[in-house]
Every structure is written in structure tokens, then in C-alpha cells.
Motif scaffolding. Sequence first.
Motif, PDB file in Angstrom:
ATOM      1  N   LEU A   1       0.815  -1.214   0.000  1.00  0.00           N
ATOM      2  CA  LEU A   1       0.000   0.000   0.000  1.00  0.00           C
ATOM      3  C   LEU A   1       0.851   1.267   0.000  1.00  0.00           C
ATOM      4  N   GLY A   2       2.024   1.220   0.641  1.00  0.00           N
ATOM      5  CA  GLY A   2       2.899   2.388   0.617  1.00  0.00           C
ATOM      6  C   GLY A   2       3.347   2.722  -0.790  1.00  0.00           C
ATOM      7  N   ALA A   3       3.666   1.691  -1.567  1.00  0.00           N
ATOM      8  CA  ALA A   3       4.062   1.917  -2.951  1.00  0.00           C
ATOM      9  C   ALA A   3       2.910   2.506  -3.750  1.00  0.00           C
ATOM     10  N   ARG A   4       1.700   2.017  -3.495  1.00  0.00           N
ATOM     11  CA  ARG A   4       0.529   2.570  -4.184  1.00  0.00           C
ATOM     12  C   ARG A   4       0.356   4.065  -3.894  1.00  0.00           C
ATOM     13  N   TYR A   5       0.566   4.428  -2.629  1.00  0.00           N
ATOM     14  CA  TYR A   5       0.396   5.832  -2.261  1.00  0.00           C
ATOM     15  C   TYR A   5       1.375   6.716  -3.034  1.00  0.00           C
ATOM     16  N   PHE A   6       2.653   6.336  -3.037  1.00  0.00           N
ATOM     17  CA  PHE A   6       3.651   7.190  -3.678  1.00  0.00           C
ATOM     18  C   PHE A   6       3.506   7.198  -5.201  1.00  0.00           C
ATOM     19  N   LEU A   7       3.118   6.064  -5.781  1.00  0.00           N
ATOM     20  CA  LEU A   7       2.876   6.060  -7.225  1.00  0.00           C
ATOM     21  C   LEU A   7       1.693   6.951  -7.568  1.00  0.00           C
ATOM     22  N   GLY A   8       0.681   6.974  -6.686  1.00  0.00           N
ATOM     23  CA  GLY A   8      -0.439   7.884  -6.893  1.00  0.00           C
ATOM     24  C   GLY A   8      -0.011   9.339  -6.800  1.00  0.00           C
ATOM     25  N   GLU A   9       0.898   9.638  -5.854  1.00  0.00           N
ATOM     26  CA  GLU A   9       1.409  11.012  -5.737  1.00  0.00           C
ATOM     27  C   GLU A   9       2.141  11.421  -7.014  1.00  0.00           C
ATOM     28  N   ALA A  10       2.963  10.517  -7.544  1.00  0.00           N
ATOM     29  CA  ALA A  10       3.693  10.826  -8.769  1.00  0.00           C
ATOM     30  C   ALA A  10       2.740  11.053  -9.933  1.00  0.00           C
TER      31      ALA A  10
END
Length: 263
Positions: free
Chosen positions: A214-223
Motif C-alpha cells: 500500500l505504501g508503494a501505491r500511495y507514492f505512485l499515486g502522488e507521482a
Amino acid sequence: MTALLTALAGLCALAGARRGAEGDETISAAAELAELDRLKARGLLDEAGWTAARAEAGRRILVSDREAEPARAGTRDRLWVLGGLAVTAAAALGLYSVIGAPGLEDQAYERRVDQWTTELETLQPPQVAAVAARVARERPNDHEALTMLGAARFEAGDPIGAASAFRRALTLQPDDAQSWSRLGESLTRANGGVVGGDAEAAFAQALRRDPGQLGARYFLGEAALARNEAAMVRAMWGPLIAALDPADPRRADLQRRMPGETQ
């Protein structure tokens, strides 16, 4: 060599001080005022600016014309200073010859690390990172030791060191999704919170191996949000929002920022 360099440094300091005391130059009043008159004649200075500039130039000229204080340093003063430098250098070398040794490790620091290994519950993050670094040094091919080092350095405020540790861990286990995600977080923090290309690639590797990161999902969404890629943001943050508790304030924040979604 140390004594010689110390004496030369003292000579340079004294010579520079002497030049500074005697190097004042008188400002030419005629040249200063003539330049102001030329600027006014060319229209680069109006009447008010010309008047103010002449007043300032006059003030500086008066200051420069005052008789400078003569230098007070004498030959004996220089000898005292250089003698003190030489004695200090000799004392340092003598002390080093008694208690020092070239290449000797920092024993005091190593003893502190020894003590920290028995007090893990009370340590601050930098101390935990020092203990983890020793473990990783002793077990360089231990994936778990390297991931612990990365996590410890991250908490200690050393994201670059953390990224290095996670990269070393991934050379041992390239399919470790969590290490890929932690690598991306470390690179993002080192980049001032901006998800750069290397961090985005690390997060993508994490999701490729484990869609539940989920952490990776959050940062990819930010990008994706920074690039105005609405569909990508929804693809990344949708599962993340669904996984968060309805009472979690982070869920409301993501819903508010989601393109095409309302609070």
C-alpha cells in the motif's frame, strides 16, 4: 611536517594581518565625483539620486581620508606568536607519540557500540543505526541484517544510507517487494519528498511483486497526481482507500484529493 605547517600557517596569518593594517588606499575624490557627474549627464541619475550619491561619496571620502591607526605588531610580538605555535605543535606531537598510533581505531566509539548492543530498548535512532551497521558489517550477506540496517538508517534521518542498505539487500533477494518499497521511500525522502524517477521505478517493482504494497501505491499515486494522470491516480489510490478504515483521516484526505472524487 605538522610543526612546519603550523609555523607556516602562523606566518601567513601574521603577514595577512600586517597587509590588512597597512593596505588602506585613499579614495580619489575627483574621480569619484566626476563619475557621478557623468552618470547624471547621461541621464542615468536623476537630481535626487545624484544628490544622494554625492552625499554618500563625500561621507566615504571623509572616512578614507582620516589617518589610519598605525600597525602595532612588532618583531617581538611576531616571535611570541610563532613561538607559541611551535610549542603547541611540539606538545601535540609529544602527546601523540605517547598515547597515539597511526591507524588506531576509535576505541571509545567501539566501546559505546558494545554498550548499546545491551541496551536496545533505550537507544535513540542514530544509536540503533550504529548497532545495525555493526551487525551488517559482520554479516555482509545476510538479507535480514541489511534490511534492518536500512530501516534503522531511515528512522535516524539518513535516507541516502538507507537506500544504500536496501539496494545491497535487493542484490541478495531481488524479489523482496517490501525492500523495493522501502528503497523507493528512502529515495523519495532524500529527494525532499518528491517522487523521482528512481523512486517511482522502485515502487513499480514493489507492486509488480506484491500488489498489496500500500505504501508503494500511495507514492505512485502522488507521482501520477503531479503529472495530472487522473486514471493512474484512481488505479493506485482506489485499493488504498478501500483498505483504510473509514475513520482513518488519511482515507478522507485521499478521497478529497482523488481526481473526479468528492469528499
